[in-house]
Scaffold this motif. Structure first.
Motif, short mmCIF file in Angstrom:
data_model
loop_
_atom_site.label_atom_id
_atom_site.label_comp_id
_atom_site.label_asym_id
_atom_site.label_seq_id
_atom_site.Cartn_x
_atom_site.Cartn_y
_atom_site.Cartn_z
N ARG A 18 0.82 -1.21 0.00
CA ARG A 18 0.00 0.00 0.00
C ARG A 18 0.86 1.26 0.00
O ARG A 18 0.62 2.19 -0.76
CB ARG A 18 -0.97 0.03 1.19
N GLN A 30 -5.05 0.17 -8.71
CA GLN A 30 -6.30 0.43 -8.01
C GLN A 30 -6.43 -0.54 -6.84
O GLN A 30 -6.33 -1.76 -7.04
CB GLN A 30 -7.50 0.20 -8.94
N PRO A 31 -6.64 -0.04 -5.62
CA PRO A 31 -6.94 -0.94 -4.51
C PRO A 31 -8.33 -1.53 -4.71
O PRO A 31 -9.23 -0.85 -5.21
CB PRO A 31 -6.88 -0.04 -3.28
N GLU A 32 -8.46 -2.78 -4.34
CA GLU A 32 -9.73 -3.48 -4.59
C GLU A 32 -10.91 -2.79 -3.92
O GLU A 32 -11.99 -2.69 -4.48
CB GLU A 32 -9.62 -4.91 -4.06
N ASP A 33 -10.71 -2.27 -2.70
CA ASP A 33 -11.82 -1.64 -2.00
C ASP A 33 -12.02 -0.18 -2.42
O ASP A 33 -12.90 0.50 -1.92
CB ASP A 33 -11.63 -1.72 -0.48
N GLY A 34 -11.18 0.28 -3.33
CA GLY A 34 -11.36 1.61 -3.87
C GLY A 34 -10.90 2.74 -2.97
O GLY A 34 -10.99 3.90 -3.33
N SER A 35 -10.39 2.42 -1.79
CA SER A 35 -10.00 3.48 -0.87
C SER A 35 -8.50 3.75 -0.97
O SER A 35 -7.68 2.89 -0.70
CB SER A 35 -10.35 3.09 0.56
N SER A 42 -2.01 -3.10 4.34
CA SER A 42 -2.29 -3.69 3.04
C SER A 42 -2.23 -5.21 3.07
O SER A 42 -2.42 -5.85 2.05
CB SER A 42 -1.33 -3.16 1.98
N GLU A 45 -4.99 -7.12 1.21
CA GLU A 45 -5.68 -6.25 0.26
C GLU A 45 -5.17 -6.50 -1.16
O GLU A 45 -3.97 -6.64 -1.37
CB GLU A 45 -5.40 -4.79 0.65
N TRP A 46 -6.08 -6.56 -2.13
CA TRP A 46 -5.68 -6.76 -3.52
C TRP A 46 -5.52 -5.42 -4.23
O TRP A 46 -6.34 -4.52 -4.04
CB TRP A 46 -6.71 -7.61 -4.26
N GLU A 57 -3.27 -8.72 -10.57
CA GLU A 57 -3.67 -8.36 -9.21
C GLU A 57 -2.68 -8.98 -8.24
O GLU A 57 -2.26 -10.14 -8.42
CB GLU A 57 -5.10 -8.84 -8.92
N SER A 59 -1.37 -9.19 -3.85
CA SER A 59 -1.75 -9.01 -2.46
C SER A 59 -0.61 -9.50 -1.57
O SER A 59 0.01 -10.53 -1.86
CB SER A 59 -3.03 -9.80 -2.17
#
Length: 295
Positions: A18, A30-35, A42, A45-46, A57, A59
DNA sequence: TTCCAGGAAATGG
DNA sequence: CCATTTCATGGA
């Protein structure tokens, strides 16, 4: 879909995904959760990106990286995320300066990336007088409007647009996307790339300062943007992009390195940041931008 | 409202 | 060569 794992044992010093991907070096993930932002961890997190028409992708998993992709992305990941660099050795060679020490303590797994050069060039042309979250938004908008679609797990991912496609866009279209005065820069640079007006391929083998001058032939590329492209898109480790954050850091922590021109200040600060000034810079920039100091 | 953001190009001396 | 001004847009 293929999937696999890059073991921690092959990533000397590991990686903080991250921090590395959200630190303003690249805008292609792009982070998978969009944040966006560096607050969240991280682990697990994908993060998704594109490479030569493929979707990748990754993680964090036990210090290594899990991946899933349309192809085997191992070599691409190693190159783009700098996984072969020995991070402990690099960090140990950082200069003994309070602000550098503070940054080093905060961001253990921050790595310098080497992203595809053409998207990096356009990303940093857009970066002039823009906040990092907005640069990311505009790069994503360019992809969705002009990039070739790639089908991926019941969704459509867009590649970064080709120079040919960006050259074909009108200045009005680009302004309507929110590019502002950078719209004609993007169009003109796209035309130069399309028509072979500037030989991008010859730049990586040039001496650093010659390379910096060469990239300023593109429209919208001055010394600072050129430094960013060399550092984050071409594997140079000398550049210290003199943006507002680094300039204020020089004023506060290295006042004797201030000079009358970009080139001279660049030389002075580079001589103070150790054997890989660009790597050191990335730590200091990320630290200061997120509220850090020399404490 | 005013200020500012990972600056560059155009203009004036 | 160096210094100043202009250039869009959106968020705080």
């Amino acid at each position: 879909m293929k999937s696999g794992h890059v073991p921690a044992s092959s990533i000397p010093g590991e990686i903080d995904l991250r921090t590395t991907l959200e630190s303003g070096q690249t805008f292609l993930w792009q982070p998978e959760d969009g944040s966006h932002g560096l607050d969240a961890g991280s682990e697990g997190e994908w993060f998704q990106t594109i490479a030569d028409g493929e979707v990748i992708e990754v993680s964090e998993r036990r210090g290594g990286l899990d991946w899933r992709s349309t192809t085997d992305p191992t070599a691409t990941l190693r190159a783009r995320l700098g996984l072969d660099a020995n991070l402990p050795d690099i960090r140990n060679a950082f200069p003994d300066e309070p602000v550098v020490e503070a940054a080093k303590d905060r961001f253990t797994g921050l790595r310098l990336v080497t992203e595809p050069v053409v998207p990096t060039l356009f990303s940093f042309i857009l970066s002039a007088q823009m906040r990092i979250d907005r640069i990311h938004r505009l790069v994503t908008d360019l992809r969705e409007h002009y990039g070739d679609p790639i089908e991926w797990r019941d969704t459509t991912v867009h590649a970064f647009p080709t120079p040919e496609r960006l050259a074909r866009a009108t200045e009005r279209e680009l302004r309507d996307l929110g590019l502002g005065y950078r719209a004609p820069y993007v169009k003109a640079t796209a035309e130069l790339l399309r028509d072979g007006g500037v030989a991008l391929d010859s730049v990586p083998s040039m001496p650093y300062e010659d390379a910096r001058d060469a990239l300023t032939e593109f429209v919208g590329v001055g010394p600072k943007v050129s430094d960013c492209v060399l550092l984050f898109g071409m594997g140079f480790e000398e550049p210290v992009p003199l943006d507002t954050w680094i300039q204020s850091a020089i004023a506060e922590y290295f006042p004797d390195a201030q000079r009358g021109s970009y080139g001279e200040t660049s030389r002075a600060i580079r001589s103070r940041l150790g054997p890989r000034p660009g790597y050191t810079q990335t730590y200091v920039f990320t630290h200061l931008r997120t509220g850090g100091s020399a404490e």
